[in-house]
Motif scaffolding. Structure first.
Motif, PDB file in Angstrom:
ATOM      1  N   THR A 101       0.852  -1.185   0.000  1.00  0.00           N
ATOM      2  CA  THR A 101       0.000   0.000   0.000  1.00  0.00           C
ATOM      3  C   THR A 101       0.887   1.235   0.000  1.00  0.00           C
ATOM      4  OG1 THR A 101      -0.146  -0.055   2.415  1.00  0.00           O
ATOM      5  CG2 THR A 101      -1.913  -1.141   1.188  1.00  0.00           C
ATOM      6  N   LYS A 102       0.371   2.313  -0.500  1.00  0.00           N
ATOM      7  CA  LYS A 102       1.157   3.549  -0.597  1.00  0.00           C
ATOM      8  C   LYS A 102       1.389   4.188   0.762  1.00  0.00           C
ATOM      9  CE  LYS A 102      -0.061   4.764  -5.313  1.00  0.00           C
ATOM     10  NZ  LYS A 102      -0.617   5.773  -6.214  1.00  0.00           N
ATOM     11  N   HIS A 103       0.544   3.871   1.715  1.00  0.00           N
ATOM     12  CA  HIS A 103       0.609   4.580   2.996  1.00  0.00           C
ATOM     13  C   HIS A 103       0.654   3.625   4.195  1.00  0.00           C
ATOM     14  CE1 HIS A 103      -1.538   7.246   0.125  1.00  0.00           C
ATOM     15  NE2 HIS A 103      -0.611   8.080   0.538  1.00  0.00           N
ATOM     16  N   CYS A 104       1.083   4.180   5.285  1.00  0.00           N
ATOM     17  CA  CYS A 104       1.048   3.516   6.572  1.00  0.00           C
ATOM     18  C   CYS A 104       0.397   4.513   7.527  1.00  0.00           C
ATOM     19  CB  CYS A 104       2.465   3.177   7.054  1.00  0.00           C
ATOM     20  SG  CYS A 104       2.521   2.288   8.599  1.00  0.00           S
ATOM     21  N   PRO A 105      -0.701   4.189   8.166  1.00  0.00           N
ATOM     22  CA  PRO A 105      -1.376   2.914   8.240  1.00  0.00           C
ATOM     23  C   PRO A 105      -1.857   2.451   6.861  1.00  0.00           C
ATOM     24  CG  PRO A 105      -2.499   4.568   9.619  1.00  0.00           C
ATOM     25  CD  PRO A 105      -1.392   5.228   8.919  1.00  0.00           C
ATOM     26  N   ASP A 107      -3.791   1.485   3.694  1.00  0.00           N
ATOM     27  CA  ASP A 107      -4.862   2.207   3.003  1.00  0.00           C
ATOM     28  C   ASP A 107      -6.231   1.544   3.133  1.00  0.00           C
ATOM     29  OD1 ASP A 107      -3.504   4.469   1.478  1.00  0.00           O
ATOM     30  OD2 ASP A 107      -2.261   2.767   0.909  1.00  0.00           O
ATOM     31  N   PHE A 108      -6.264   0.271   3.490  1.00  0.00           N
ATOM     32  CA  PHE A 108      -7.525  -0.454   3.542  1.00  0.00           C
ATOM     33  C   PHE A 108      -8.100  -0.560   4.956  1.00  0.00           C
ATOM     34  CE2 PHE A 108      -5.051  -2.136  -0.072  1.00  0.00           C
ATOM     35  CZ  PHE A 108      -5.798  -1.532  -1.075  1.00  0.00           C
ATOM     36  N   LEU A 109      -7.441   0.042   5.934  1.00  0.00           N
ATOM     37  CA  LEU A 109      -7.939   0.033   7.306  1.00  0.00           C
ATOM     38  C   LEU A 109      -9.071   1.052   7.424  1.00  0.00           C
ATOM     39  CD1 LEU A 109      -7.727  -0.835  10.282  1.00  0.00           C
ATOM     40  CD2 LEU A 109      -6.020   0.974  10.583  1.00  0.00           C
TER      41      LEU A 109
END
Length: 193
Positions: A101-105, A107-109
């Motif tokens: 995913t591009k981000h942390c957290p 992206d699907f959370l």
């Protein structure tokens, strides 16, 4: 009662040296198949009454990983083409030969702790923290790392320390009784080079 998810990182950090010493102890004293069975039983015990959606530290502290073969299925969850899904959510990791995913957290959370991928959630996410998988002896370093993320892993390590009667001492001298409980002096047991 499990440790609070908000406190697990700090608590695991305070026990980091102890956990590394316990890893060494297990490497020297534990039977790998028996250790796998102990991990599996504790995993089942703790997860049977634990709602991961109340924590989701794993989703908050790691970027999601989606293997290439799962991208199409995940894209279908959003009614997108594979290309659209990749462009919007993912980056290719050539080292792992998969997408992250591009981000942390992740992206699907979702805000309620659910995963937006639903049934398309990749196997690596469904299986985390892997404490019921084989070869835990070979994965002790990643288990120590996961203890700072997952309250269940933290508690599993603490319970295993009890089961093995592991006592962290500041310093063990050669003529001290060995902390493993063998009855031998440290220099004749775990302290042998």
């Amino acid at each position: 009662m499990l440790i609070n998810p908000d406190k697990v990182k700090a608590k695991a950090k305070s026990k980091e040296n102890e956990n590394y010493a316990f890893r060494t102890y297990l490497k020297m004293h534990a039977d790998p198949p028996k250790l796998d069975e102990q991990f599996r039983k504790l995993h089942e015990e703790f997860f049977s009454g634990y709602d991961c959606s109340q924590c989701r530290n794993c989703c908050k502290m790691y970027r999601g990983v989606i293997p290439q073969e799962d991208v199409e299925k995940a894209a279908g969850q959003f009614s997108m083409s594979r290309g659209e899904f990749i462009e919007r959510f993912l980056e290719y990791d050539s080292g792992e030969m998969s997408y992250t995913t591009k981000h942390c957290p992740c992206d699907f959370l979702e805000e309620n702790g659910a995963c937006a991928l639903g049934d398309s959630k990749p196997a690596n996410c469904r299986k985390y923290p892997y404490t019921d998988q084989p070869d835990r002896m070979g994965s002790l370093l990643s288990i120590i790392e996961s203890a700072a993320v997952c309250p269940v892993v933290y508690e599993i390590l603490e319970r295993l320390k009890e089961e093995y009667h592991f006592i962290k001492r500041k310093r063990v001298y050669p003529n001290d009784p060995c902390p493993c409980g063998s009855g031998l002096k440290y220099k004749k047991c775990c302290g042998r080079q």
